[in-house]
Design a protein around this motif. Structure first.
Motif, PDB file in Angstrom:
ATOM      1  N   ALA A 273     -16.223  -1.071  14.584  1.00 35.61           N
ATOM      2  CA  ALA A 273     -15.483  -0.614  15.936  1.00 35.61           C
ATOM      3  C   ALA A 273     -14.108  -0.391  15.656  1.00 35.61           C
ATOM      4  N   ARG A 274     -13.548  -1.366  14.727  1.00 35.32           N
ATOM      5  CA  ARG A 274     -12.041  -1.224  14.225  1.00 35.32           C
ATOM      6  C   ARG A 274     -11.932   0.045  13.284  1.00 35.32           C
ATOM      7  N   ILE A 275     -12.954   0.116  12.495  1.00 34.85           N
ATOM      8  CA  ILE A 275     -12.788   1.601  12.034  1.00 34.85           C
ATOM      9  C   ILE A 275     -12.554   2.620  12.966  1.00 34.85           C
ATOM     10  N   LEU A 276     -13.356   2.730  13.916  1.00 30.28           N
ATOM     11  CA  LEU A 276     -13.417   3.741  14.914  1.00 30.28           C
ATOM     12  C   LEU A 276     -12.189   3.865  15.738  1.00 30.28           C
ATOM     13  N   GLN A 277     -11.408   2.658  15.430  1.00 31.23           N
ATOM     14  CA  GLN A 277     -10.002   2.598  16.259  1.00 31.23           C
ATOM     15  C   GLN A 277      -8.687   3.010  15.108  1.00 31.23           C
ATOM     16  N   PHE A 278      -9.320   3.529  14.100  1.00 29.33           N
ATOM     17  CA  PHE A 278      -8.442   3.884  13.066  1.00 29.33           C
ATOM     18  C   PHE A 278      -7.501   2.946  12.421  1.00 29.33           C
ATOM     19  N   GLN A 279      -8.082   1.645  12.668  1.00 31.87           N
ATOM     20  CA  GLN A 279      -7.444   0.439  11.926  1.00 31.87           C
ATOM     21  C   GLN A 279      -7.546   0.274  10.531  1.00 31.87           C
ATOM     22  N   CYS A 280      -6.673  -0.080   9.645  1.00 31.77           N
ATOM     23  CA  CYS A 280      -6.480   0.156   8.110  1.00 31.77           C
ATOM     24  C   CYS A 280      -7.195  -1.369   7.843  1.00 31.77           C
ATOM     25  N   PRO A 281      -7.782  -1.654   6.460  1.00 32.73           N
ATOM     26  CA  PRO A 281      -8.340  -2.904   6.323  1.00 32.73           C
ATOM     27  C   PRO A 281      -7.423  -4.136   6.423  1.00 32.73           C
ATOM     28  N   ARG A 282      -6.194  -3.748   6.192  1.00 31.51           N
ATOM     29  CA  ARG A 282      -5.047  -4.840   6.375  1.00 31.51           C
ATOM     30  C   ARG A 282      -4.963  -5.274   8.105  1.00 31.51           C
ATOM     31  N   ASP A 283      -5.139  -4.569   8.699  1.00 27.24           N
ATOM     32  CA  ASP A 283      -4.909  -4.740  10.105  1.00 27.24           C
ATOM     33  C   ASP A 283      -6.318  -5.384  10.717  1.00 27.24           C
ATOM     34  N   ILE A 284      -7.478  -4.812  10.161  1.00 26.32           N
ATOM     35  CA  ILE A 284      -8.573  -5.325  10.541  1.00 26.32           C
ATOM     36  C   ILE A 284      -9.062  -6.820  10.264  1.00 26.32           C
ATOM     37  N   GLY A 285      -8.378  -7.061   9.023  1.00 25.92           N
ATOM     38  CA  GLY A 285      -8.309  -8.694   8.461  1.00 25.92           C
ATOM     39  C   GLY A 285      -7.514  -9.523   9.061  1.00 25.92           C
ATOM     40  N   ALA A 286      -6.266  -8.755   9.424  1.00 31.49           N
ATOM     41  CA  ALA A 286      -5.388  -9.844  10.607  1.00 31.49           C
ATOM     42  C   ALA A 286      -5.896  -9.997  11.707  1.00 31.49           C
ATOM     43  N   GLU A 287      -6.583  -9.166  12.196  1.00 32.58           N
ATOM     44  CA  GLU A 287      -7.233  -9.190  13.503  1.00 32.58           C
ATOM     45  C   GLU A 287      -8.453 -10.392  13.454  1.00 32.58           C
ATOM     46  N   LEU A 288      -9.361 -10.224  12.427  1.00 32.71           N
ATOM     47  CA  LEU A 288     -10.317 -10.979  12.427  1.00 32.71           C
ATOM     48  C   LEU A 288     -10.148 -12.236  11.497  1.00 32.71           C
ATOM     49  N   GLY A 289      -9.213 -12.586  11.018  1.00 33.23           N
ATOM     50  CA  GLY A 289      -8.764 -13.614  10.365  1.00 33.23           C
ATOM     51  C   GLY A 289      -9.704 -13.511   8.947  1.00 33.23           C
ATOM     52  N   LEU A 290      -9.420 -12.502   8.110  1.00 29.27           N
ATOM     53  CA  LEU A 290     -10.132 -12.056   6.922  1.00 29.27           C
ATOM     54  C   LEU A 290      -9.198 -11.652   5.834  1.00 29.27           C
ATOM     55  N   THR A 291      -9.250 -11.806   4.603  1.00 34.27           N
ATOM     56  CA  THR A 291      -8.327 -10.946   3.815  1.00 34.27           C
ATOM     57  C   THR A 291      -8.713  -9.511   3.666  1.00 34.27           C
TER      58      THR A 291
END
Length: 360
Positions: A273-291
């Protein structure tokens, strides 16, 4: 069956496609291309259909193009060496579907087969939905309103004949498309001419090609990429008119459809879902609490399951799992995967729904 045959031919880059459906009442056939019907093939097709297939994915494999069985189903091989594909899967209607497509200029790579096999069943379901909803002698405005996406009916001169609710909203914004003196126009002259040319092509080929066989980019902006799909109006009384549909992107629904089609767990669905929002791995991790490294590992694992090599292919899979009709009509074939796979910190999924897409 014809919708599905045309979709499979386009997906596989083939000029011909044969489709057969085996049910308790017998064998039904449909084909696109030049091959005439050949009753002698029915027994072999039934034998192949009865071999059975896995419940979760279609069987898809290249076949020997020299086999007379193949040539009888999809026509003679071109002078240049070409390739063909055979597939089989069980449908929700308790039937078995068999298809043979050719001729491809290049053989399917082994890495392509898993991803393509996973797209076959969603394509069939979308085609089945279209067939159920396809109107006959019905007022265009009535069935246009059944379409989820903005839709407009025009002729080759771009005169507008009918517009659904989503289309009216789109025209009112005057960003991608607009109405000028009763005619449709793009955001610039080149887009308008592309629409005119594509509609002319569709109207010429509407006797041999089906829905949405032409794509016209409406905006190439990286953060607002948009396009129109153009096909013949699916009624027999609208000759000389074409249907323009402008897909609107729903990130949440797109990720859910991909997860359902490919058996992803919920944790993986949230990444998609976040890839389809054009989020980069860093932003995805920050939102989901992952590295960031963990997100990249998740992404690689998801791409392996989907059989894709580039993140841009997530958007292709998104399109292949969509029906142009409302979400209510998709409920009977879209369901949440049984596995949970929750991340450490859940939180509600509140993702934006936007008409955005990137070609990269």
């Amino acid at each position: 069956m014809e919708y599905f045959a045309k979709a499979m031919a386009e997906l596989l880059g083939c000029r011909s496609c044969y489709v057969a459906v085996l049910s308790a009442s017998g064998l039904e056939e449909a084909r696109i291309g030049d091959a005439p019907a050949d009753p002698s093939c029915a027994t072999m097709v039934e034998r192949f259909a009865r071999k059975g297939t896995a419940e979760d994915v279609a069987s898809l494999e290249p076949i020997n193009s020299r086999t007379s069985f193949v040539r009888k189903l999809i026509g003679a091989e071109p002078p240049v060496k070409s390739h063909s594909v055979i597939g089989r899967f069980a449908s929700d209607e308790r039937t078995t579907v068999v298809f043979v497509a050719g001729w491809r200029p290049a053989a399917l790579a082994a890495s392509e087969i898993p991803g393509l096999a996973h797209t076959v069943r969603p394509l069939w379901k979308a085609a089945h939905s279209l067939a159920r909803q396809a109107p006959g002698q019905v007022d265009a405005q009535l069935w246009l309103e059944e379409l989820t996406f903005p839709a407009i009916v025009v002729d080759q001169g771009l005169h507008i004949y009918a517009v659904n609710r989503g289309g009216r909203v789109l025209l009112a914004k005057r960003e991608l498309l607009r109405m000028e003196g009763g005619r449709l126009a793009g955001s610039c002259a080149s887009v308008t001419e592309s629409l005119r040319g594509a509609i002319g092509k569709v109207l010429i080929e509407s006797g041999t090609h089906g829905w949405f066989n032409t794509t016209v980019p409406l905006s190439m902006d990286r953060q607002q990429f948009a396009f129109a799909k153009i096909g013949a109006v699916p009624t027999h009384d609208k000759l000389g008119q074409a249907l323009i549909v402008v897909p609107q992107f729903d990130d949440v629904q797109g990720a859910h459809c991909i997860a359902s089609a490919f058996g992803l767990n919920w944790a993986e669905e949230r990444i998609v879902a976040r890839i389809l929002q054009f989020q980069c791995p860093r932003d995805i991790g920050a939102e989901l609490g992952l590295t960031e490294a963990t997100v990249r590992t998740y992404t690689k694992r998801i791409m392996l399951k989907l059989g894709i090599n580039r993140q841009s292919e997530f958007f292709l899979l998104y399109h292949l799992t969509q029906s142009p009709f409302g979400a209510g009509r998709r409920e009977n074939w879209v369901s949440r995967p049984a596995s949970d796979g929750r991340l450490d910190e859940e939180g509600p999924m509140r993702l934006r729904t936007a008409g955005k897409h990137s070609p990269d």
